[in-house]
Motif scaffolding. Structure first.
Motif, mmCIF file in Angstrom:
data_model
loop_
_atom_site.group_PDB
_atom_site.id
_atom_site.type_symbol
_atom_site.label_atom_id
_atom_site.label_comp_id
_atom_site.label_asym_id
_atom_site.label_seq_id
_atom_site.Cartn_x
_atom_site.Cartn_y
_atom_site.Cartn_z
ATOM 1 N N ILE A 119 0.822 -1.216 0.000
ATOM 2 C CA ILE A 119 0.000 0.000 0.000
ATOM 3 C C ILE A 119 0.855 1.266 0.000
ATOM 4 N N ILE A 120 0.446 2.256 -0.824
ATOM 5 C CA ILE A 120 1.072 3.576 -0.720
ATOM 6 C C ILE A 120 0.093 4.530 -0.033
ATOM 7 N N ILE A 121 0.661 5.434 0.772
ATOM 8 C CA ILE A 121 -0.160 6.338 1.587
ATOM 9 C C ILE A 121 0.328 7.779 1.364
ATOM 10 N N PRO A 122 -0.410 8.570 0.598
ATOM 11 C CA PRO A 122 0.012 9.952 0.335
ATOM 12 C C PRO A 122 -0.261 10.869 1.535
ATOM 13 N N ALA A 123 0.428 10.603 2.631
ATOM 14 C CA ALA A 123 0.163 11.306 3.896
ATOM 15 C C ALA A 123 0.621 12.763 3.849
ATOM 16 N N GLY A 124 1.581 13.067 2.964
ATOM 17 C CA GLY A 124 2.130 14.431 2.933
ATOM 18 C C GLY A 124 1.368 15.380 2.029
ATOM 19 N N ALA A 125 0.306 14.909 1.382
ATOM 20 C CA ALA A 125 -0.480 15.789 0.500
ATOM 21 C C ALA A 125 -1.204 16.837 1.335
ATOM 22 N N ARG A 126 -1.612 17.933 0.663
ATOM 23 C CA ARG A 126 -2.303 18.981 1.411
ATOM 24 C C ARG A 126 -3.814 18.859 1.334
ATOM 25 N N THR A 127 -4.261 18.255 0.221
ATOM 26 C CA THR A 127 -5.705 18.063 0.065
ATOM 27 C C THR A 127 -5.951 16.642 -0.426
ATOM 28 N N PHE A 128 -7.201 16.210 -0.409
ATOM 29 C CA PHE A 128 -7.520 14.872 -0.888
ATOM 30 C C PHE A 128 -7.234 14.746 -2.384
ATOM 31 N N SER A 129 -7.605 15.760 -3.149
ATOM 32 C CA SER A 129 -7.367 15.664 -4.594
ATOM 33 C C SER A 129 -5.876 15.652 -4.899
ATOM 34 N N LEU B 33 -17.716 20.300 -0.176
ATOM 35 C CA LEU B 33 -17.388 20.949 1.098
ATOM 36 C C LEU B 33 -16.599 22.232 0.872
ATOM 37 N N GLY B 34 -15.920 22.305 -0.275
ATOM 38 C CA GLY B 34 -15.141 23.504 -0.595
ATOM 39 C C GLY B 34 -14.089 23.782 0.457
ATOM 40 N N PRO B 35 -13.960 25.054 0.857
ATOM 41 C CA PRO B 35 -12.896 25.407 1.813
ATOM 42 C C PRO B 35 -13.071 24.764 3.190
ATOM 43 N N ALA B 36 -14.249 24.233 3.471
ATOM 44 C CA ALA B 36 -14.466 23.596 4.780
ATOM 45 C C ALA B 36 -13.790 22.227 4.870
ATOM 46 N N ALA B 37 -13.476 21.632 3.710
ATOM 47 C CA ALA B 37 -12.903 20.280 3.706
ATOM 48 C C ALA B 37 -11.534 20.250 4.380
ATOM 49 N N ILE B 38 -11.332 19.217 5.186
ATOM 50 C CA ILE B 38 -10.028 19.016 5.834
ATOM 51 C C ILE B 38 -9.497 17.676 5.365
ATOM 52 N N TYR B 39 -8.249 17.639 4.911
ATOM 53 C CA TYR B 39 -7.649 16.361 4.520
ATOM 54 C C TYR B 39 -6.904 15.788 5.719
ATOM 55 N N ALA B 40 -7.185 14.529 6.057
ATOM 56 C CA ALA B 40 -6.586 13.951 7.269
ATOM 57 C C ALA B 40 -5.058 13.877 7.178
ATOM 58 N N GLY B 41 -4.515 13.590 5.988
ATOM 59 C CA GLY B 41 -3.068 13.621 5.775
ATOM 60 C C GLY B 41 -2.302 12.693 6.694
ATOM 61 N N ALA B 42 -1.305 13.239 7.373
ATOM 62 C CA ALA B 42 -0.440 12.421 8.225
ATOM 63 C C ALA B 42 -1.027 12.194 9.616
ATOM 64 N N GLU B 43 -2.080 12.939 9.921
ATOM 65 C CA GLU B 43 -2.609 12.922 11.297
ATOM 66 C C GLU B 43 -2.887 11.518 11.847
ATOM 67 N N PRO B 44 -3.501 10.625 11.055
ATOM 68 C CA PRO B 44 -3.761 9.284 11.612
ATOM 69 C C PRO B 44 -2.489 8.483 11.928
ATOM 70 N N PHE B 45 -1.351 8.955 11.423
ATOM 71 C CA PHE B 45 -0.112 8.192 11.594
ATOM 72 C C PHE B 45 0.883 8.871 12.523
ATOM 73 N N THR B 46 0.522 10.056 13.032
ATOM 74 C CA THR B 46 1.423 10.736 13.958
ATOM 75 C C THR B 46 0.817 10.653 15.347
ATOM 76 N N GLY B 47 1.646 10.721 16.305
ATOM 77 C CA GLY B 47 1.131 10.722 17.670
ATOM 78 C C GLY B 47 0.450 9.422 18.063
#
Ligand code: PGA
Ligand code: ZN
Length: 433
Positions: A169-179, A416-430
């Motif tokens: 599996i590849i995980i694009p955790a460093g991206a800023r948005t989902f797209s 969602l437009g600007p309200a959208a938050i991309y989870a990114g690295a958060e699930p893998f940090t801490g």
């Protein structure tokens, strides 16, 4: 504005559909006075023994995989019981299905029937309310787009090669948005294709059940080497832009008699397999590891989680089978810090939501997942946003049954437009062990 009576279920039908392996499955169409919902049950290949039972006809037709008996039961005994109920009463309707079935594993009505129906009811209610499904299920706060886990190299029972582990599996955790994450992942998927075709020949880029390439490899390290080379060749940094993951699906290569796992042509006992995982984790920036041990081995899961749980999401799939009974045992044993979520493993949406809630309250990350046999139904995309899972596992960026989920997430992001938050690295940090 929809009125209360618009939500009343007016008709329920079970239809035959085909999944991505060409196997029959159950499609449910639920109509209210003011809307409609369609659900299609997916189907696994590396199933656990703890899952809700899919009703299959057996016999010669469809290779025994037919669902005509399941559909007959659906349309004659189950459907009439739902007419006149309020489609918003998901918990009540799901408990009615559980009661009508009366078995601990949905073996009378069929988990394929209850799954399709439960999903269709939720969609019908959302449609009647004129709300997006993720918002109907998750409320106005549902705005986290999950980090995708893309299974770009297939092994195990999903591919015709000799790789013991099922998913790389590849995980694009460093991206800023989902797209952005999808763009980066597709770039790596293409660069992996070039690498494989150069090294192993064109036939190496044929795809497996989940859209990942299925090259003629037999060594686990070969697969991880291919992934890390592809990440770098696409111009990304491993450990920063991308993390790697694996679903070992190890019940499939566990020899219960000898109590050994057969990997790379060698026999490993649980503790030497653990050593192998730890080595690979450190060498290849692995941040996600699913089903490293067989489906009843809570103790070795717990030992691995204690060792690497601060930097790796250790996830139970077959181990829990989306069932609170098994999850409760896992919590007690501190077996994992992640739990896979597949609606059809348990058979209803309400039981799935109970499971997510239980995981959450124990600090365990829910990971919403497709099945290897899947369809155009994009339900899990909305589910992942609704429960704020932060992670979704739904295959490679290939084959429309996988893209249905990614495309739905792209749509949700745009909505969602600007309200959208991309989870990114958060699930893998801490992460805490
Ligand atoms: P399955 O595989 O759908 O064939 O069970 C997916 C997984 O093991 O995660
Ligand atoms: Zn799995």
């Amino acid at each position: 504005m929809s009125r209360d009576e618009d939500f009343i279920i007016a008709s329920v039908r079970g239809l035959l559909a085909l999944d991505s392996r060409g196997n029959p499955t159950v499609k449910a169409v639920v109509r209210t006075k003011g809307g409609v919902g369609v659900g299609i049950a997916p189907s696994g290949a590396s199933k656990s023994t703890k899952e809700a039972v899919e009703l299959r006809d057996g016999g010669k037709a469809w290779g025994g995989m037919g669902v005509s008996q399941a559909l007959a039961g659906f349309n004659t005994s189950v459907a009439p019981r739902l007419i006149g109920l309020d489609s918003r009463q998901q918990a009540f309707i799901d408990s009615l299905l559980i009661e009508l079935d009366g078995t601990p594993n949905k073996s009378r009505i069929g988990g394929n029937v209850t799954t399709a129906l439960s999903i269709a009811v939720a969609k019908a209610a959302a449609d009647t309310a004129g709300m997006p499904l993720y918002e109907y299920l998750g409320g106005p706060g549902a705005k986290v787009l999950p980090t995708p886990l893309l299974n770009v190299l297939n092994g195990g029972v999903h591919a015709g090669n000799n790789l013991a582990f099922q998913e790389f599996i590849i995980i694009p955790a460093g991206a800023r948005t989902f797209s952005d994450a999808m763009r980066m992942a597709v770039e790596v998927y293409k660069s992996l294709k070039s690498y494989l075709s150069e090294k192993y020949g064109k036939g190496a880029t044929n795809v497996g059940d989940e859209g990942g390439y299925a090259p003629p490899m037999s060594m686990v390290e070969e697969a991880l080497e291919a992934l890390s080379t592809a990440v770098k060749a696409a111009g990304y940094e491993l450990g920063k832009d991308f993390l790697l993951g694996m679903d070992a699906a190890s019940s499939e290569f566990y020899n219960a008699e000898k109590k050994v796992y057969v990997v790379d042509g060698k026999e490993y006992d649980a503790s030497s397999l653990m050593d192998l995982y730890v080595q690979l984790i450190d060498r290849y920036s692995i941040a996600y590891l699913e089903d490293p041990f067989h489906e009843n081995d809570l103790n070795h899961f717990a030992e691995l989680t204690a060792k690497v749980g601060n930097r790796v999401l250790v996830v139970g799939d077959d181990l829990y089978s989306t069932n609170i009974k098994y999850l409760a045992q896992g919590i007690k044993a501190r077996a994992t810090n992640g739990a896979l979520v597949k609606v059809n493993q348990v058979g209803t949406l309400s039981e799935t939501l109970d499971y997510v809630r239980m995981a959450r309250s124990a600090g365990i990350r829910p990971v919403v997942s497709h099945r290897s046999g899947d369809s155009e139904d994009s339900f899990i995309a909305d589910l992942a946003v609704a429960v704020g899972a932060g992670v979704i596992k739904t295959g490679a960026p290939a084959r429309s049954e996988r893209l249905a989920k990614y495309n739905r997430l792209l749509e949700i992001e745009a909505e969602l437009g600007p309200a959208a938050i991309y989870a990114g690295a958060e699930p893998f940090t801490g992460l805490v062990a």
